[in-house]
Write a protein that holds these residues in place. Structure first.
Motif, PDB file in Angstrom:
ATOM      1  N   ALA A  57      33.850  30.900  60.399  1.00  0.00           N
ATOM      2  CA  ALA A  57      34.625  31.991  60.992  1.00  0.00           C
ATOM      3  C   ALA A  57      36.077  31.970  60.556  1.00  0.00           C
ATOM      4  O   ALA A  57      36.666  33.026  60.266  1.00  0.00           O
ATOM      5  CB  ALA A  57      34.529  31.923  62.519  1.00  0.00           C
ATOM      6  N   ILE A  58      36.685  30.770  60.507  1.00  0.00           N
ATOM      7  CA  ILE A  58      38.103  30.666  60.150  1.00  0.00           C
ATOM      8  C   ILE A  58      38.297  30.523  58.651  1.00  0.00           C
ATOM      9  O   ILE A  58      39.214  31.105  58.060  1.00  0.00           O
ATOM     10  CB  ILE A  58      38.744  29.472  60.880  1.00  0.00           C
ATOM     11  N   GLY A  59      37.411  29.773  58.014  1.00  0.00           N
ATOM     12  CA  GLY A  59      37.554  29.534  56.579  1.00  0.00           C
ATOM     13  C   GLY A  59      37.395  30.787  55.738  1.00  0.00           C
ATOM     14  O   GLY A  59      38.038  30.920  54.685  1.00  0.00           O
ATOM     15  N   ARG A  60      36.576  31.712  56.184  1.00  0.00           N
ATOM     16  CA  ARG A  60      36.419  32.953  55.428  1.00  0.00           C
ATOM     17  C   ARG A  60      37.731  33.718  55.365  1.00  0.00           C
ATOM     18  O   ARG A  60      38.050  34.341  54.347  1.00  0.00           O
ATOM     19  CB  ARG A  60      35.322  33.821  56.055  1.00  0.00           C
ATOM     20  N   ALA A  61      38.524  33.645  56.438  1.00  0.00           N
ATOM     21  CA  ALA A  61      39.815  34.321  56.455  1.00  0.00           C
ATOM     22  C   ALA A  61      40.813  33.624  55.540  1.00  0.00           C
ATOM     23  O   ALA A  61      41.644  34.278  54.895  1.00  0.00           O
ATOM     24  CB  ALA A  61      40.357  34.381  57.881  1.00  0.00           C
ATOM     25  N   ALA A  62      40.732  32.284  55.468  1.00  0.00           N
ATOM     26  CA  ALA A  62      41.618  31.553  54.562  1.00  0.00           C
ATOM     27  C   ALA A  62      41.294  31.886  53.106  1.00  0.00           C
ATOM     28  O   ALA A  62      42.200  32.076  52.278  1.00  0.00           O
ATOM     29  CB  ALA A  62      41.486  30.054  54.813  1.00  0.00           C
ATOM     30  N   LEU A  63      40.015  31.969  52.776  1.00  0.00           N
ATOM     31  CA  LEU A  63      39.616  32.348  51.419  1.00  0.00           C
ATOM     32  C   LEU A  63      40.074  33.763  51.093  1.00  0.00           C
ATOM     33  O   LEU A  63      40.589  34.034  49.994  1.00  0.00           O
ATOM     34  CB  LEU A  63      38.094  32.240  51.284  1.00  0.00           C
ATOM     35  N   ALA A  64      39.904  34.685  52.048  1.00  0.00           N
ATOM     36  CA  ALA A  64      40.333  36.063  51.830  1.00  0.00           C
ATOM     37  C   ALA A  64      41.846  36.157  51.703  1.00  0.00           C
ATOM     38  O   ALA A  64      42.361  36.971  50.927  1.00  0.00           O
ATOM     39  CB  ALA A  64      39.851  36.943  52.985  1.00  0.00           C
ATOM     40  N   THR A 195      49.970  53.441  54.149  1.00  0.00           N
ATOM     41  CA  THR A 195      49.912  52.264  53.285  1.00  0.00           C
ATOM     42  C   THR A 195      48.514  52.157  52.686  1.00  0.00           C
ATOM     43  O   THR A 195      47.530  52.344  53.409  1.00  0.00           O
ATOM     44  CB  THR A 195      50.227  50.987  54.091  1.00  0.00           C
ATOM     45  N   PRO A 196      48.380  51.874  51.387  1.00  0.00           N
ATOM     46  CA  PRO A 196      47.042  51.727  50.795  1.00  0.00           C
ATOM     47  C   PRO A 196      46.198  50.712  51.562  1.00  0.00           C
ATOM     48  O   PRO A 196      46.699  49.692  52.045  1.00  0.00           O
ATOM     49  CB  PRO A 196      47.342  51.243  49.370  1.00  0.00           C
ATOM     50  N   GLY A 197      44.902  51.005  51.638  1.00  0.00           N
ATOM     51  CA  GLY A 197      44.011  50.163  52.426  1.00  0.00           C
ATOM     52  C   GLY A 197      44.002  48.712  52.000  1.00  0.00           C
ATOM     53  O   GLY A 197      43.911  47.808  52.843  1.00  0.00           O
ATOM     54  N   TRP A 198      44.124  48.445  50.693  1.00  0.00           N
ATOM     55  CA  TRP A 198      44.078  47.056  50.233  1.00  0.00           C
ATOM     56  C   TRP A 198      45.304  46.276  50.708  1.00  0.00           C
ATOM     57  O   TRP A 198      45.214  45.087  50.989  1.00  0.00           O
ATOM     58  CB  TRP A 198      43.957  46.994  48.710  1.00  0.00           C
ATOM     59  N   ARG A 199      46.441  46.981  50.838  1.00  0.00           N
ATOM     60  CA  ARG A 199      47.628  46.290  51.329  1.00  0.00           C
ATOM     61  C   ARG A 199      47.553  46.073  52.838  1.00  0.00           C
ATOM     62  O   ARG A 199      48.076  45.076  53.352  1.00  0.00           O
ATOM     63  CB  ARG A 199      48.882  47.080  50.966  1.00  0.00           C
ATOM     64  N   VAL A 200      46.901  46.981  53.553  1.00  0.00           N
ATOM     65  CA  VAL A 200      46.755  46.811  55.001  1.00  0.00           C
ATOM     66  C   VAL A 200      45.990  45.530  55.309  1.00  0.00           C
ATOM     67  O   VAL A 200      46.434  44.686  56.087  1.00  0.00           O
ATOM     68  CB  VAL A 200      46.049  48.031  55.619  1.00  0.00           C
ATOM     69  N   ILE A 201      44.814  45.358  54.698  1.00  0.00           N
ATOM     70  CA  ILE A 201      44.028  44.163  54.984  1.00  0.00           C
ATOM     71  C   ILE A 201      44.691  42.929  54.400  1.00  0.00           C
ATOM     72  O   ILE A 201      44.629  41.831  54.982  1.00  0.00           O
ATOM     73  CB  ILE A 201      42.576  44.320  54.468  1.00  0.00           C
ATOM     74  N   SER A 202      45.386  43.081  53.269  1.00  0.00           N
ATOM     75  CA  SER A 202      46.083  41.934  52.675  1.00  0.00           C
ATOM     76  C   SER A 202      47.166  41.417  53.608  1.00  0.00           C
ATOM     77  O   SER A 202      47.291  40.202  53.834  1.00  0.00           O
ATOM     78  CB  SER A 202      46.690  42.322  51.324  1.00  0.00           C
ATOM     79  N   PHE A 244      37.546  40.999  52.876  1.00  0.00           N
ATOM     80  CA  PHE A 244      38.626  41.548  52.051  1.00  0.00           C
ATOM     81  C   PHE A 244      38.211  42.818  51.305  1.00  0.00           C
ATOM     82  O   PHE A 244      38.673  43.917  51.636  1.00  0.00           O
ATOM     83  CB  PHE A 244      39.119  40.487  51.074  1.00  0.00           C
ATOM     84  N   LEU A 245      37.341  42.706  50.324  1.00  0.00           N
ATOM     85  CA  LEU A 245      37.041  43.847  49.460  1.00  0.00           C
ATOM     86  C   LEU A 245      36.428  45.020  50.225  1.00  0.00           C
ATOM     87  O   LEU A 245      36.739  46.180  49.939  1.00  0.00           O
ATOM     88  CB  LEU A 245      36.100  43.413  48.325  1.00  0.00           C
ATOM     89  N   GLY A 246      35.579  44.742  51.204  1.00  0.00           N
ATOM     90  CA  GLY A 246      34.961  45.825  51.956  1.00  0.00           C
ATOM     91  C   GLY A 246      35.952  46.639  52.762  1.00  0.00           C
ATOM     92  O   GLY A 246      35.733  47.838  53.018  1.00  0.00           O
ATOM     93  N   PHE A 247      37.072  46.030  53.154  1.00  0.00           N
ATOM     94  CA  PHE A 247      38.066  46.738  53.953  1.00  0.00           C
ATOM     95  C   PHE A 247      38.886  47.726  53.119  1.00  0.00           C
ATOM     96  O   PHE A 247      39.514  48.626  53.698  1.00  0.00           O
ATOM     97  CB  PHE A 247      39.021  45.734  54.615  1.00  0.00           C
TER      98      PHE A 247
END
Length: 317
Positions: A57-64, A195-202, A244-247
Motif C-alpha cells: 500500500a505504501i511502497g506503491r506510492a513511493a515507486l510512483a 493544471t495538466p493531469g500528469w502534474r496533478v498526480i505528480s 501514476f500513469l492511469g491518473f
C-alpha cells in the motif's frame, strides 16, 4: 477613484461550461483511466504474494513518486506545487495515495475476493458525484441522479445478498476505500481544470513522499519480503500504472467531461476487473455477480445520456 480588485483576488477553480463534444472526449479519456485502474485488484493480490500488505500500500506510492519526480524534472516543471493549492494536494494524497490503496489492500488481505471487491467499489462513482456537487460546484440533471442511484442500489443489493444480509468487515474497509478515492478524484479533477493531469498526480505523490519513502524503507526492513516474478510484476503495476500513469487520462477526463458525469464511467470497472480476475487468476463468480456488474453498466450508459447542466450566467460586478 475605484480600483479593480479582480487582478489581486485569489483565483478559484470554477466548474467549466460543458459542450456535448468536450464532454464525450472527457468520457473517453476517463475510460482509459478506468481501464488502467481495472487491473489494480488482481495486481494487488499478486503483489501481496511476496510483500506485506502495508508495504504494498505504501511502497506503491513511493515507486510512483520516483516516476513523478523523473517526469517533472524532464519537463522542467517545479518539483513542488503552488502553495495556494497545497491543501488540495494534501487531500488528494490522503485519498488516493494513502486511503484507497491501504483500505482496499487490507480488504483483499482479510479475505474479500477480487470479484466481490470490484463490485462493491462500483459505488465509487456515486460518491464521486456527491463530492463533485459539494466541492466542485457541479449540478447534474435529475436523470443523472436517477441512473446513479440505480447503480448504487444494484451494488448495495449485491453486497447484502452476498454477505448474508449484512456488511462484513471487508465491506467496511471497501467503503472507506471508496470514500477516500472519491475525495481524491474530486480534488484532482478540480485542479486538472487548470493544471495538466500528469502534474496533478505528480504533485500529490511528491507531497506524500516525505511519508511514503521513509515508511517504505522501514517496512522493507521490518517485514519479510519474498519477491517473485509475479509479486514484483503486481507491485510494478500498482505502483506505475494504478498509482501514476492511469491518473493522467483520468484527471484530464474528469476536468474535460465534468467530475460527476465522466466519473460515472467507473461503473464499468467491475466488469473489467471481473474479466481480469477470470483471465489472470481463474477466479470464479456466479450469476449474481455478473448481473450486478451488468446492471451498473446499464446505469453508466444512462448517466452519459444525461446532458450536462449549463452554468448559470454570473452577474457582472
Amino acid at each position: 477613484m475605484e480600483t479593480d480588485n479582480s487582478a489581486i483576488a485569489p483565483r478559484s477553480i470554477a466548474a467549466p461550461s460543458l459542450t456535448r463534444r468536450p464532454a464525450w472526449r472527457g468520457t473517453l479519456l476517463a475510460g482509459v483511466g478506468v481501464l488502467s485502474f481495472s487491473g489494480s485488484f488482481p495486481a494487488t493480490v499478486f503483489a501481496m504474494r511476496g510483500f506485506d500488505p502495508y508495504l504494498v500500500a505504501i511502497g506503491r506510492a513511493a515507486l510512483a513518486a520516483l516516476a513523478a519526480v523523473v517526469c517533472l524534472k524532464a519537463a522542467g516543471a517545479p518539483l513542488l506545487p503552488p502553495r495556494a493549492h497545497l491543501r488540495s494536494y494534501g487531500l488528494i494524497a490522503l485519498g488516493v495515495v494513502f486511503g484507497f490503496p491501504l483500505f482496499s489492500g487490507l480488504a483483499l488481505h482479510s479475505g474479500a475476493s477480487t470479484a466481490h471487491s470490484a463490485v462493491v467499489i462500483g459505488l465509487l462513482p456515486a460518491a464521486t458525484a456527491a463530492f463533485a456537487v459539494l466541492r466542485a460546484g457541479e449540478r447534474p440533471r435529475p436523470l443523472f441522479w436517477v441512473a446513479c442511484a440505480a447503480g448504487a442500489l444494484s451494488i448495495t443489493v449485491f453486497t447484502l445478498t452476498r454477505g448474508s444480509g449484512h456488511f462484513a468487515g471487508a465491506d467496511l474497509l471497501l467503503v472507506l476505500a471508496l470514500l477516500s478515492a472519491a475525495v481524491g478524484y474530486t480534488e484532482g479533477g478540480r485542479l486538472a481544470r487548470e493544471t495538466p493531469g500528469w502534474r496533478v498526480i505528480s504533485y500529490a505523490l511528491v507531497v506524500a513522499a516525505p511519508v511514503t519513502v521513509p515508511a517504505t524503507a522501514v517496512l522493507a526492513l521490518v517485514t519479510d519480503p519474498r519477491p517473485s516474478g509475479v509479486a514484483v510484476a503486481g507491485f510494478a503495476y500498482v505502483g506505475l500504472i494504478s498509482m501514476f500513469l492511469g491518473f493522467i487520462p483520468w484527471y484530464a477526463g474528469l476536468a474535460m467531461g465534468g467530475i460527476a458525469r465522466a466519473g460515472q464511467v467507473q461503473l464499468a470497472q467491475p466488469l473489467l476487473t471481473l474479466a481480469w480476475a477470470w483471465l489472470l487468476m481463474g477466479e470464479r463468480f456466479g450469476v449474481a455477480t455478473i448481473a450486478a456488474a451488468l446492471a451498473v453498466l446499464v446505469c453508466v450508459a444512462a448517466t452519459q445520456a444525461s446532458r450536462p447542466t449549463p452554468d448559470r450566467p454570473r452577474p457582472r460586478a
